[in-house]
Write a protein that holds these residues in place. Structure first.
Motif, PDB file in Angstrom:
ATOM      1  N   ASP C  28       0.784  -1.101  -0.495  1.00 39.18           N
ATOM      2  CA  ASP C  28       0.299  -0.323   0.108  1.00 39.18           C
ATOM      3  C   ASP C  28       1.184   1.120   0.185  1.00 39.18           C
ATOM      4  OD1 ASP C  28       0.941   0.067   2.407  1.00 39.18           O
ATOM      5  OD2 ASP C  28      -1.120   1.588   2.910  1.00 39.18           O
ATOM      6  N   PHE C  29       0.019   2.129  -0.149  1.00 39.32           N
ATOM      7  CA  PHE C  29       0.871   3.581  -0.394  1.00 39.32           C
ATOM      8  C   PHE C  29       2.145   4.083   0.728  1.00 39.32           C
ATOM      9  CE2 PHE C  29       0.602   8.092   1.385  1.00 39.32           C
ATOM     10  CZ  PHE C  29       1.492   9.109   0.738  1.00 39.32           C
ATOM     11  N   PHE C  30       2.021   3.677   2.245  1.00 43.36           N
ATOM     12  CA  PHE C  30       2.686   4.021   3.401  1.00 43.36           C
ATOM     13  C   PHE C  30       3.377   3.338   3.067  1.00 43.36           C
ATOM     14  CE2 PHE C  30      -1.302   5.600   4.639  1.00 43.36           C
ATOM     15  CZ  PHE C  30      -1.114   6.332   5.395  1.00 43.36           C
ATOM     16  N   THR C  31       3.048   1.822   3.452  1.00 36.62           N
ATOM     17  CA  THR C  31       4.496   1.349   2.905  1.00 36.62           C
ATOM     18  C   THR C  31       5.522   1.030   1.684  1.00 36.62           C
ATOM     19  OG1 THR C  31       3.555  -0.744   2.433  1.00 36.62           O
ATOM     20  CG2 THR C  31       4.104  -0.373   4.493  1.00 36.62           C
ATOM     21  N   ARG C  32       5.116   2.097   0.805  1.00 37.39           N
ATOM     22  CA  ARG C  32       5.952   2.086  -0.433  1.00 37.39           C
ATOM     23  C   ARG C  32       6.337   3.972  -0.269  1.00 37.39           C
ATOM     24  NH1 ARG C  32       0.853   1.909  -4.212  1.00 37.39           N
ATOM     25  NH2 ARG C  32       0.273  -0.588  -4.228  1.00 37.39           N
ATOM     26  N   MET C  33       6.225   4.219   0.625  1.00 35.17           N
ATOM     27  CA  MET C  33       6.718   5.387   0.762  1.00 35.17           C
ATOM     28  C   MET C  33       7.756   5.405   1.772  1.00 35.17           C
ATOM     29  SD  MET C  33       5.331   8.631   0.092  1.00 35.17           S
ATOM     30  CE  MET C  33       6.767   9.795   0.513  1.00 35.17           C
ATOM     31  N   HIS C  34       8.019   4.083   2.480  1.00 39.73           N
ATOM     32  CA  HIS C  34       9.203   3.807   3.413  1.00 39.73           C
ATOM     33  C   HIS C  34      10.243   3.256   2.391  1.00 39.73           C
ATOM     34  CE1 HIS C  34       7.639   3.584   7.280  1.00 39.73           C
ATOM     35  NE2 HIS C  34       6.787   2.811   6.856  1.00 39.73           N
ATOM     36  N   SER C  35      10.427   2.354   0.995  1.00 38.47           N
ATOM     37  CA  SER C  35      11.324   2.227   0.276  1.00 38.47           C
ATOM     38  C   SER C  35      11.429   3.852  -0.374  1.00 38.47           C
ATOM     39  CB  SER C  35      11.269   1.141  -0.514  1.00 38.47           C
ATOM     40  OG  SER C  35       9.838   1.494  -1.404  1.00 38.47           O
ATOM     41  N   THR C  36      10.838   4.257  -0.883  1.00 30.35           N
ATOM     42  CA  THR C  36      10.960   5.184  -1.771  1.00 30.35           C
ATOM     43  C   THR C  36      11.586   6.257  -1.646  1.00 30.35           C
ATOM     44  OG1 THR C  36      11.024   6.129  -3.843  1.00 30.35           O
ATOM     45  CG2 THR C  36       8.722   6.431  -2.262  1.00 30.35           C
ATOM     46  N   GLY C  37      11.521   6.936   0.124  1.00 30.83           N
ATOM     47  CA  GLY C  37      11.447   8.278   0.960  1.00 30.83           C
ATOM     48  C   GLY C  37      12.988   7.605   1.335  1.00 30.83           C
ATOM     49  N   LYS C  38      13.211   6.914   2.007  1.00 33.70           N
ATOM     50  CA  LYS C  38      14.384   6.567   2.557  1.00 33.70           C
ATOM     51  C   LYS C  38      15.464   6.152   1.696  1.00 33.70           C
ATOM     52  CE  LYS C  38      11.406   7.574   5.487  1.00 33.70           C
ATOM     53  NZ  LYS C  38      11.180   6.316   6.471  1.00 33.70           N
ATOM     54  N   SER C  39      15.070   4.933   1.342  1.00 29.56           N
ATOM     55  CA  SER C  39      17.199   3.866   0.021  1.00 29.56           C
ATOM     56  C   SER C  39      17.066   5.134  -0.342  1.00 29.56           C
ATOM     57  CB  SER C  39      16.174   3.201   0.383  1.00 29.56           C
ATOM     58  OG  SER C  39      15.803   1.759   0.642  1.00 29.56           O
ATOM     59  N   ASP C  40      16.197   5.759  -1.339  1.00 29.85           N
ATOM     60  CA  ASP C  40      16.519   7.081  -2.506  1.00 29.85           C
ATOM     61  C   ASP C  40      17.862   8.052  -2.114  1.00 29.85           C
ATOM     62  OD1 ASP C  40      15.179   5.886  -3.997  1.00 29.85           O
ATOM     63  OD2 ASP C  40      14.086   7.192  -4.939  1.00 29.85           O
ATOM     64  N   THR C  41      17.232   8.518  -0.632  1.00 28.23           N
ATOM     65  CA  THR C  41      17.677   9.147   0.381  1.00 28.23           C
ATOM     66  C   THR C  41      19.506   9.187   0.735  1.00 28.23           C
ATOM     67  OG1 THR C  41      15.764  10.168   1.317  1.00 28.23           O
ATOM     68  CG2 THR C  41      18.415  11.068   1.706  1.00 28.23           C
ATOM     69  N   LEU C  42      18.883   7.818   1.444  1.00 28.27           N
ATOM     70  CA  LEU C  42      20.835   7.818   1.555  1.00 28.27           C
ATOM     71  C   LEU C  42      21.712   7.077   0.404  1.00 28.27           C
ATOM     72  CD1 LEU C  42      22.683   6.380   4.144  1.00 28.27           C
ATOM     73  CD2 LEU C  42      22.088   3.825   3.569  1.00 28.27           C
ATOM     74  N   GLY C  43      21.269   6.029  -0.625  1.00 31.83           N
ATOM     75  CA  GLY C  43      21.879   6.134  -1.659  1.00 31.83           C
ATOM     76  C   GLY C  43      22.443   7.410  -2.358  1.00 31.83           C
ATOM     77  N   ILE C  44      21.494   8.132  -2.987  1.00 35.85           N
ATOM     78  CA  ILE C  44      22.393   9.556  -3.325  1.00 35.85           C
ATOM     79  C   ILE C  44      22.834  10.647  -2.137  1.00 35.85           C
ATOM     80  CG2 ILE C  44      20.767  12.307  -2.675  1.00 35.85           C
ATOM     81  CD1 ILE C  44      19.510  11.900  -4.894  1.00 35.85           C
ATOM     82  N   VAL C  45      22.411  10.434  -0.999  1.00 40.74           N
ATOM     83  CA  VAL C  45      24.048  10.980  -0.264  1.00 40.74           C
ATOM     84  C   VAL C  45      25.248  10.078  -0.952  1.00 40.74           C
ATOM     85  CG1 VAL C  45      25.349  11.263   2.258  1.00 40.74           C
ATOM     86  CG2 VAL C  45      22.300  11.831   1.854  1.00 40.74           C
ATOM     87  N   LEU C  46      25.454   8.546  -0.252  1.00 38.68           N
ATOM     88  CA  LEU C  46      26.474   7.757  -1.316  1.00 38.68           C
ATOM     89  C   LEU C  46      27.201   8.252  -1.825  1.00 38.68           C
ATOM     90  CD1 LEU C  46      25.206   4.545   1.094  1.00 38.68           C
ATOM     91  CD2 LEU C  46      26.877   6.240   1.446  1.00 38.68           C
ATOM     92  N   THR C  47      25.293   8.233  -2.897  1.00 32.06           N
ATOM     93  CA  THR C  47      26.706   8.189  -4.473  1.00 32.06           C
ATOM     94  C   THR C  47      27.144   9.399  -4.722  1.00 32.06           C
ATOM     95  OG1 THR C  47      24.478   7.547  -4.945  1.00 32.06           O
ATOM     96  CG2 THR C  47      26.129   8.358  -7.417  1.00 32.06           C
ATOM     97  N   LEU C  48      26.497  10.889  -4.055  1.00 35.86           N
ATOM     98  CA  LEU C  48      27.221  12.370  -4.192  1.00 35.86           C
ATOM     99  C   LEU C  48      28.627  12.288  -3.818  1.00 35.86           C
ATOM    100  CD1 LEU C  48      24.844  14.970  -4.150  1.00 35.86           C
ATOM    101  CD2 LEU C  48      25.228  13.050  -6.506  1.00 35.86           C
ATOM    102  N   THR C  49      28.506  11.567  -2.203  1.00 36.25           N
ATOM    103  CA  THR C  49      30.283  11.414  -1.382  1.00 36.25           C
ATOM    104  C   THR C  49      31.126  10.881  -2.681  1.00 36.25           C
ATOM    105  OG1 THR C  49      28.571  11.560   0.156  1.00 36.25           O
ATOM    106  CG2 THR C  49      30.808  11.166   0.146  1.00 36.25           C
ATOM    107  N   GLY C  50      30.178   9.842  -2.978  1.00 37.93           N
ATOM    108  CA  GLY C  50      31.593   8.717  -3.807  1.00 37.93           C
ATOM    109  C   GLY C  50      31.865   9.834  -5.050  1.00 37.93           C
ATOM    110  N   LEU C  51      31.130  10.440  -5.382  1.00 39.96           N
ATOM    111  CA  LEU C  51      31.244  11.590  -7.021  1.00 39.96           C
ATOM    112  C   LEU C  51      31.851  13.050  -6.403  1.00 39.96           C
ATOM    113  CD1 LEU C  51      28.218  11.753  -9.274  1.00 39.96           C
ATOM    114  CD2 LEU C  51      29.596  10.502  -9.922  1.00 39.96           C
ATOM    115  N   ALA C  52      32.201  13.476  -5.372  1.00 37.31           N
ATOM    116  CA  ALA C  52      32.877  14.139  -4.433  1.00 37.31           C
ATOM    117  C   ALA C  52      33.875  13.970  -4.440  1.00 37.31           C
ATOM    118  CB  ALA C  52      32.415  15.156  -3.747  1.00 37.31           C
TER     119      ALA C  52
END
Lengths: 88, 150, 119, 163
Positions: C28-52
């Motif tokens: 359902d919607f709320f559980t989907r929010m868990h996966s997209t809101g969080k994993s994407d945030t950590l993924g973006i932060v790690l990827t951008l740190t690597g690129l920096a």
């Protein structure tokens, strides 16, 4: 290294297309919003990767920051728009 | 009236982020020659910061900070700056917006004068775009009545 | 620097991959929010740190250092902005009466649960 | 005081973004930062006076940030295992839990709520009159709330001493 970055950006594009599934077929409006948001996060990373591939990071970084800002404001506005008769 | 949000999280985060977004808009206007962007884009980012302010602080507070009168003055001031930069060139005996002749009245050589003329055009475009975008947004979300909306 | 960057980018992209998979699979919607809101945030932060870090690899000049700082600025902006958007959308969904998917039908419970309830 | 502080923070941002250090661009930066400081100094800092305690808050916040990052990674691996597992529907037990908080200041409420959101498995849905409504993905992540994180956030902003 360039090939690695290119591969990463292709993989991210595939992920963006997968997220687009929810944006198109999502059962509720909110699913569509977070689908678009998920596409936005992938696009942000792809923009910076493109900067590295074309060797113009200083240029693409501004676009990426702008994209992050627009994504943020867009998410807030859509959330507010789809919640009828209420204060966010 | 778009009310002030009762939600603490959105209000606080928007309060912290609005100055940074405004400064980014001014940065895009000021560096239009060397990086992507320019007057129009910078004006849009400035307008976006005001949209964020409407979400976070409510329409009333935003109108107190950026009044209707100020909005009108800004939207015409930008066109004024744009037009008079062009007219100065015309008056000095060159084509419209041919900046290099501005060196006659500015303390700069022709290349620097071209640079400054371009910058003043971008400032004019930015101011107008910001003011018009903000008034468009407010008109759209309230149905032109500036009362109920969104 | 380059090997560290490769490792960070790979981990970040893997988190984004798991976020997308969860986004497609959750019920359902709320559980989907868990996966997209969080994993994407950590993924973006790690990827951008690597690129920096990778950006500093071509020689440490002032310009490239500032570009790396800018990339980290985007990461910090995302770190502040993403939870806010997640919260706004979840709140909007809850207020517009989207029912959370639960196993026993009781969507809102007090926490910590009462003593009799846990027996 | 807050004018000066806002100006310094904004000018640091300008220098990071601009990256050109000639007189022309620096003077443009000073003008832009002046404009933004004038229009939005009351947005960035709500309180008017500053004491030495607030520097301590910043250092504690940075320390807390690293602890939070570690927690985020741990919880992320947990959620990743759930979402990649083939028996996903058996593992999750989602519900909205409601608990009372002892935090009072705006900034600590926001920090706590954002930390809850950033830790995967839990989303703050609403904050209402001292109550947090949190959507938790399964029982294991729900048991950690409010717990250690609330104590740490309260410690940063000195809730007990009214600093």
């Amino acid at each position: 290294m360039d090939n690695f970055l290119l591969g990463v950006s292709i993989f991210l594009s595939v992920l963006a297309i997968l997220s687009l599934y929810r944006a198109i077929f999502g059962p509720t409006d909110m699913d569509r919003i977070i689908g678009v948001g998920a596409v936005g996060t992938k696009t942000l990373v792809i923009l910076i990767l493109m900067g590295f591939i074309y060797k113009r990071v200083d240029m693409f970084i501004d676009i990426a920051l702008l994209y992050a800002i627009i994504n943020f404001i867009g998410g807030l506005l859509f959330a507010r728009f789809f919640m009828r008769k209420g204060v966010l | 009236m778009i009310q002030r949000t009762e939600n603490i999280i959105i209000r606080t985060i928007c309060r912290i982020l609005i100055p940074a977004i405004q400064l980014f808009g001014l940065y895009v206007i000021a560096h239009g020659h060397g990086s992507p962007g320019g007057g129009f884009q910078g004006g849009c980012i400035l307008a976006a910061s005001f949209i964020l302010m409407v979400i976070a602080l409510g329409l009333e507070e935003t109108k107190r900070r950026f009044t209707e009168k100020l909005n009108n003055i800004f939207s015409s001031l930008g066109v004024f700056v744009y037009a008079w930069t062009g007219w100065m060139c015309l008056l000095l005996g060159a084509n419209f917006l041919d900046y290099s002749v501005l060196s006659a009245i500015l303390p700069a050589d022709p290349i620097k004068a071209r640079y400054l003329g371009m910058f003043s055009i971008e400032v004019g475009v930015g101011i107008t775009v910001m003011a018009v975008m903000v008034s468009l947004f407010i008109d759209l979300v309230t149905g032109g009545k500036h009362g109920e909306g969104l | 620097m380059a090997p560290v960057a490769v490792v960070l980018i790979s981990i970040g992209v893997f988190f984004m991959f798991s976020g997308t998979i969860g986004f497609l699979r959750f019920p359902d919607f709320f559980t989907r929010m868990h996966s997209t809101g969080k994993s994407d945030t950590l993924g973006i932060v790690l990827t951008l740190t690597g690129l920096a870090l990778y950006n500093l690899d071509h020689g440490l000049t002032l310009a490239s250092f500032l570009v790396s700082l800018k990339i980290m600025f985007i990461a910090i902006f995302w770190f502040a902005g993403s939870p806010t958007v997640t919260h706004a959308i979840t709140r909007a969904a809850f207020k517009s009466k989207i029912e959370p998917w639960t196993k026993d039908g009781r969507s809102v419970i007090d926490w910590p649960p009462d003593k009799e309830e846990t027996k | 005081m807050r004018y000066v502080l806002t100006f310094i923070i904004l000018f640091a941002h300008w220098i990071i973004w601009s990256g050109i250090f000639d007189a022309y661009h620096l003077s443009l930066g000073v003008i832009s930062c002046g404009i933004v400081t004038y229009t939005s100094h009351s947005l960035l800092f709500e309180r008017k006076e500053f004491r030495a305690v607030h520097i301590k808050e910043v250092t504690r916040f940075i320390k807390y940030f690293f602890w939070l990052f570690y927690q985020i990674v741990l919880a992320n691996i947990h959620v990743m295992r759930i979402s990649l597992s083939p028996r996903m529907l058996d593992l999750i037990d989602p519900r909205i839990i409601k608990f009372k908080t002892k935090l009072k200041k705006d900034i600590s409420l926001v920090t706590f709520a954002n930390s809850i959101i950033l830790t995967p498995g839990t989303i703050t849905v609403i904050i209402e009159e001292g109550y947090y409504y949190v959507h938790a993905l399964d029982r294991k992540v729900a048991e950690d709330l409010p717990g250690e994180m609330e104590d740490r956030v309260g410690h940063i902003f000195m809730e007990d001493r009214h600093g």
